[in-house]
Design a protein around this motif. Structure first.
Motif, short mmCIF file in Angstrom:
data_model
loop_
_atom_site.label_atom_id
_atom_site.label_comp_id
_atom_site.label_asym_id
_atom_site.label_seq_id
_atom_site.Cartn_x
_atom_site.Cartn_y
_atom_site.Cartn_z
N UNK A 91 0.84 -1.19 0.00
CA UNK A 91 0.00 0.00 0.00
C UNK A 91 0.88 1.24 0.00
N UNK A 92 0.45 2.27 -0.72
CA UNK A 92 1.15 3.55 -0.71
C UNK A 92 1.32 4.04 0.73
N UNK A 93 2.56 4.36 1.10
CA UNK A 93 2.85 4.71 2.49
C UNK A 93 2.03 5.90 2.98
N UNK A 94 1.82 6.90 2.12
CA UNK A 94 1.07 8.08 2.53
C UNK A 94 -0.36 7.74 2.91
N UNK A 142 -1.93 8.24 6.79
CA UNK A 142 -3.15 8.98 7.10
C UNK A 142 -4.05 8.17 8.04
N UNK A 143 -4.25 6.90 7.71
CA UNK A 143 -5.09 6.03 8.54
C UNK A 143 -4.46 5.84 9.92
N UNK A 144 -3.16 5.65 9.95
CA UNK A 144 -2.45 5.47 11.22
C UNK A 144 -2.63 6.67 12.13
N UNK A 145 -2.52 7.86 11.57
CA UNK A 145 -2.66 9.09 12.36
C UNK A 145 -4.09 9.25 12.86
N UNK A 146 -5.06 8.96 12.01
CA UNK A 146 -6.46 9.07 12.42
C UNK A 146 -6.76 8.11 13.56
N UNK A 147 -6.27 6.89 13.44
CA UNK A 147 -6.48 5.91 14.50
C UNK A 147 -5.82 6.36 15.80
N UNK A 148 -4.65 6.95 15.70
CA UNK A 148 -3.97 7.43 16.91
C UNK A 148 -4.75 8.56 17.56
N UNK A 167 -10.28 13.06 8.85
CA UNK A 167 -9.08 12.58 8.17
C UNK A 167 -9.40 11.34 7.35
N UNK A 168 -10.15 10.42 7.92
CA UNK A 168 -10.51 9.20 7.20
C UNK A 168 -11.30 9.51 5.93
N UNK A 169 -12.15 10.52 5.98
CA UNK A 169 -13.01 10.86 4.84
C UNK A 169 -12.27 11.63 3.75
N UNK A 170 -11.09 12.14 4.06
CA UNK A 170 -10.31 12.94 3.12
C UNK A 170 -9.81 12.06 1.96
N UNK A 171 -9.96 12.50 0.72
CA UNK A 171 -9.43 11.72 -0.41
C UNK A 171 -7.93 11.45 -0.32
N UNK A 172 -7.21 12.25 0.49
CA UNK A 172 -5.78 12.00 0.67
C UNK A 172 -5.54 10.66 1.38
N UNK A 173 -6.56 10.15 2.07
CA UNK A 173 -6.43 8.87 2.76
C UNK A 173 -6.49 7.71 1.78
N UNK A 174 -7.31 7.82 0.76
CA UNK A 174 -7.35 6.84 -0.32
C UNK A 174 -8.23 7.40 -1.43
N UNK A 175 -7.84 7.26 -2.68
CA UNK A 175 -8.63 7.83 -3.78
C UNK A 175 -9.97 7.12 -4.00
N UNK A 176 -10.09 5.88 -3.54
CA UNK A 176 -11.31 5.11 -3.74
C UNK A 176 -12.27 5.37 -2.58
N UNK A 177 -13.42 5.97 -2.89
CA UNK A 177 -14.39 6.28 -1.85
C UNK A 177 -14.89 5.03 -1.14
N UNK A 178 -15.00 3.93 -1.85
CA UNK A 178 -15.47 2.68 -1.23
C UNK A 178 -14.50 2.21 -0.16
N UNK A 179 -13.21 2.37 -0.40
CA UNK A 179 -12.21 2.01 0.60
C UNK A 179 -12.34 2.92 1.82
N UNK A 180 -12.50 4.21 1.57
CA UNK A 180 -12.63 5.15 2.69
C UNK A 180 -13.87 4.83 3.53
N UNK A 181 -14.96 4.47 2.87
CA UNK A 181 -16.18 4.14 3.60
C UNK A 181 -15.98 2.89 4.47
N UNK A 182 -15.26 1.90 3.97
CA UNK A 182 -14.97 0.71 4.76
C UNK A 182 -14.12 1.07 5.98
N UNK A 183 -13.15 1.94 5.76
CA UNK A 183 -12.28 2.38 6.87
C UNK A 183 -13.09 3.14 7.92
#
Length: 299
Positions: A66-69, A73-79, A129-145
């Protein structure tokens, strides 16, 4: 004691540094009247710590290249969610703690109201942060997260576990009850950390399941070690008061099993966790080392 690779310490340190830098950017200082609560949020989120949950996100995501960036983003949101829980957990209405990560708790440095708002702010910002497209370009992935984090942090996860912990029946829980409590209060976010990496990586069902079971094992072992440290470690080692749960008469793994049996159970769980990773072969060595680190830590 088992052997642990020195690589894990460097990896944890590097991840903690990256998460700290990301949190600093996501929570910029605000020079307006509401800036005081932002400062309290930063104080909690930038206050150090092992950053274990972010590390699990980063390492599980790396299994799938997975792209590190995105993972960061997910790691920071979880923290942020984890830090919010600590701020609220330390309040007088809950554990009433004066010390966290070796420094004054938020409600002691400011006041109860600011601590409540700081926790609320961290929780809600995490979902932004999770909802930001910078977290993942695929909205479906962001919704799962987002959905997974909501369940893990809510009444079916961490908040539910905290409610059981505060209940008068807490002192009378048997081993099964304590296990369920800690699977919710502590284990839910640890499990989510590993599942988030799988979600980011579009893991196969068997890979997702393997990481979820690994997380369940290390999450329970983590809490058993916390109970052991509550009996054996000093506040200087842990960075927070010790003897709190036993002093309050709460049922714990150590109280149910005794020191040696509790330690043995933690080791069995760690061995189980490592076996869950066989599907990933050598790619998961740092996750195996993480399991060893959990059982050997002193804070």
């Amino acid at each position: 004691m088992t052997d642990i690779s020195s690589d894990i310490f460097g990896a944890l340190t590097n991840c903690a540094r990256a998460v700290e830098e990301k949190l600093d950017k996501l929570l910029p200082t605000v020079r307006t009247p509401e800036g005081e609560v932002v400062e309290a949020m930063r104080y909690s989120a930038l206050g150090g710590g092992k950053r274990l949950r972010p590390f699990l996100v980063m390492e599980t995501a790396s299994l799938f290249n997975v792209e590190k960036d995105y993972a960061l983003q997910v790691a920071a949101a979880l923290e942020m969610v984890h830090c919010y829980s600590l701020v609220h957990d330390d309040l007088p209405a809950m554990d009433d703690s004066d010390l966290r990560r070796g420094q004054m708790t938020v409600h002691k440095k400011w006041d109860d109201a600011t601590a409540i708002l700081a926790g609320d702010g961290l929780l809600t910002e995490a979902f932004a942060v999770m909802a930001d497209p910078a977290t993942h370009p695929d909205m479906a992935v962001r919704l799962k997260l987002i959905s997974g984090l909501a369940v893990a942090s809510g009444a079916k996860g961490m908040v539910g576990g905290q409610m059981i912990d505060l209940s008068p029946s807490r002192a009378d829980l048997n081993l099964a009850g304590i296990t369920r409590l800690q699977a919710l209060k502590t284990g839910a976010l640890i499990r989510y950390a590993c599942e988030a990496g799988a979600i980011l990586g579009n893991a196969k069902p068997e890979e997702y399941q393997a990481l979820s079971l690994y997380a369940e094992d290390i999450g329970l072992a983590f809490q058993i070690v916390d109970d052991l440290l509550d009996h054996e470690a000093t506040p200087e080692e842990t960075g927070k008061p010790t003897g709190v749960d036993s002093g309050a008469g709460k049922a714990t793994f150590v109280g149910q099993l005794g020191l040696e049996n509790a330690r043995e159970k933690a080791n069995v769980l760690i061995d189980s966790a490592k076996s869950r990773l066989d599907i990933f072969a050598g790619k998961a060595q740092l996750l195996r080392d993480t399991a060893t680190f959990i059982v050997e830590r002193r804070s």
